[in-house]
Design an enzyme around this catalytic site. Structure first.
Site, short mmCIF file in Angstrom:
data_model
loop_
_atom_site.label_atom_id
_atom_site.label_comp_id
_atom_site.label_asym_id
_atom_site.label_seq_id
_atom_site.Cartn_x
_atom_site.Cartn_y
_atom_site.Cartn_z
N LYS A 218 0.84 -1.19 0.00
CA LYS A 218 0.00 0.00 0.00
C LYS A 218 0.88 1.25 0.00
O LYS A 218 1.80 1.38 0.82
CB LYS A 218 -0.90 0.01 1.23
N ASP B 160 -0.47 -0.64 -4.71
CA ASP B 160 -1.82 -0.07 -4.72
C ASP B 160 -1.79 1.24 -3.94
O ASP B 160 -1.51 1.25 -2.73
CB ASP B 160 -2.79 -1.05 -4.07
N GLU C 138 -1.99 -0.28 -8.99
CA GLU C 138 -3.43 -0.32 -8.79
C GLU C 138 -4.00 1.03 -8.39
O GLU C 138 -3.44 1.72 -7.54
CB GLU C 138 -3.75 -1.37 -7.72
N GLU D 120 -12.24 -1.58 -8.98
CA GLU D 120 -12.98 -2.01 -7.79
C GLU D 120 -14.10 -1.04 -7.44
O GLU D 120 -15.04 -1.41 -6.74
CB GLU D 120 -12.04 -2.18 -6.60
N ASP E 291 -15.24 -6.25 -8.12
CA ASP E 291 -15.45 -6.93 -6.85
C ASP E 291 -16.82 -7.58 -6.88
O ASP E 291 -17.83 -6.91 -7.11
CB ASP E 291 -15.36 -5.93 -5.69
N HIS F 83 -11.13 -7.95 -7.41
CA HIS F 83 -10.83 -7.36 -6.10
C HIS F 83 -11.60 -8.16 -5.06
O HIS F 83 -12.76 -8.52 -5.26
CB HIS F 83 -11.27 -5.90 -6.09
N GLU G 21 -6.88 -12.41 -4.57
CA GLU G 21 -6.48 -11.47 -3.54
C GLU G 21 -6.91 -12.00 -2.17
O GLU G 21 -8.09 -12.30 -1.95
CB GLU G 21 -7.11 -10.09 -3.77
#
Length: 380
Positions: free
Chosen positions: A171, A199, A225, A251, A274, A301, A334
């Site tokens: 992240k 991401d 991402e 997502e 997602d 996602h 994921e």
């Protein structure tokens, strides 16, 4: 004989919430609580199906309750008819966001019922499987309430590697200079043979995302991402064109219409619908087929309990290799490893192998168990 017609008797949303012992942050906010909104649909024959909605549980649950009278009395096997009816009923007010997330939960529960009624796993109902194991990557590596963030990242990376993960997702979104430095330190900590994804949760505008991508292009990053806000399709196109790392996103896109321009304009290299947000199993399969026709990869996602995870695994079992061949690049699963007491106690979770792979459930329906005692403990 399997039952092929089942009338819906009840639709019950469950709002679940737990405080976190260890809060964590992503680029947009701190998480001090984690929740979930599960939907339980029961038929007159006594079959129970479970679904889950992405998004704030306190907001999606009232929408499910509002939609429930439109579902009760319907044939649970008529998933497509029910989906169209619900979407069209609120089309003027909910083409994206909370309404579609609520419909997603209902749709997932109906697939669970169908599999249980026919004594088949959902991936068989979808025409699969193409594969029964998928490579998993670990999502985590958030900001904690510690000053030594780089040291914490290295500690978590060692833990995830020990669990079997061979791909980790970092992240970012803490500021351009810090992100570049952290990404370099993280790559050094995990070594050159570990897969790395990044991401930033749309923390950048296009110029900053391009600068970041160029600065870390030599680190072997599998995808970048959500580089810019989801509404900024032109920004996606600019980032994709002006830096070399593959761009992922989606997502925060909803239903086939929300993905149409992303696919047609090839705004991302990898789409990430997602299942608990984009419209459920029914809609994610349509989105993936549309993307496949345009040569765009799909990696769903996944952020939720074992219900969303199981639904995602069944879809991963049937997503086609893109492109096909003897040595395909298969879609990834994921696995969120950040703290989530509700997830860990309410639903069963799959095991990850020492090779970093997860098996697709083989039981009827989703093949996931829900602990009703835990439902009561976490009920809001």
């Amino acid at each position: 004989m399997p039952k092929t017609t089942t009338t819906i008797r009840a639709v019950q949303p469950h709002v679940l919430m737990a405080d976190l012992d260890q809060p964590f942050a992503y680029s947009q906010a701190w998480y001090r609580r984690r929740g979930a909104m599960l939907v339980e649909i029961t038929t007159e024959d006594g079959i129970t199906g479970w679904g889950e909605a992405f998004g704030p549980p306190e907001l999606t649950a009232p929408i499910v309750a509002w939609l429930a009278p439109l579902v009760i009395g319907q044939d649970a096997m008529a998933r497509e008819a029910i989906w169209q009816s619900l979407y069209n009923r609120l089309r003027d007010h909910g083409q994206r966001g909370l309404v579609v997330e609520a419909i997603s939960a209902i749709d997932i529960a109906l697939w669970d019922i169908a599999g249980k009624a026919l004594d088949l796993p959902v991936h068989r109902l979808l025409g699969g499987p193409l594969r029964m194991e998928v490579d998993a990557y670990a999502t985590g590596f958030y900001r904690r309430e510690r000053d030594d963030h780089a040291a914490y990242l290295a500690e978590e990376a060692a833990q995830r590697r020990a669990e079997g993960f061979r791909i980790l997702k970092l992240k970012t979104g803490w500021g351009l200079a810090e992100d570049i430095a952290l990404t370099r330190e993280f790559r050094a900590a995990i070594g050159p043979d570990c897969g790395l994804l990044v991401d930033c949760n749309h923390a950048y505008d296009a110029p900053a995302a391009i600068a970041y991508g160029r600065a870390v292009a030599d680190l072997g990053i599998g995808w970048f991402e959500e580089p810019v806000p989801p509404e900024d399709v032109e920004g996606y196109l600019e980032v994709k064109a002006r830096q070399p790392i593959p761009v992922a996103g989606g997502e925060a896109a909803f239903a086939r219409w929300g993905f149409r321009d992303l696919v047609a304009r090839r705004a991302a290299d990898i789409l990430q619908p997602d299942v608990a947000a984009c419209g459920g199993i029914s809609e994610l399969k349509k989105i993936a087929d549309m993307a496949n026709a345009f040569g765009v990869r799909v990696n769903p996602h996944v952020w939720g309990t074992g219900v969303t995870l199981a639904a995602s695994l069944h879809l991963l079992a049937v997503l086609p290799d893109n492109p096909p061949g003897l040595f395909p690049r298969q879609p990834l699963l994921e696995l969120d490893r950040s703290p989530h007491p509700v997830r860990d106690e309410v639903t069963s979770m799959p095991a990850i192998s020492p090779e970093g792979r997860v098996r697709v459930p083989e039981g009827p329906g989703l093949g996931v168990a829900v602990d009703r005692a835990a439902l009561k403990r976490f009920a809001l």
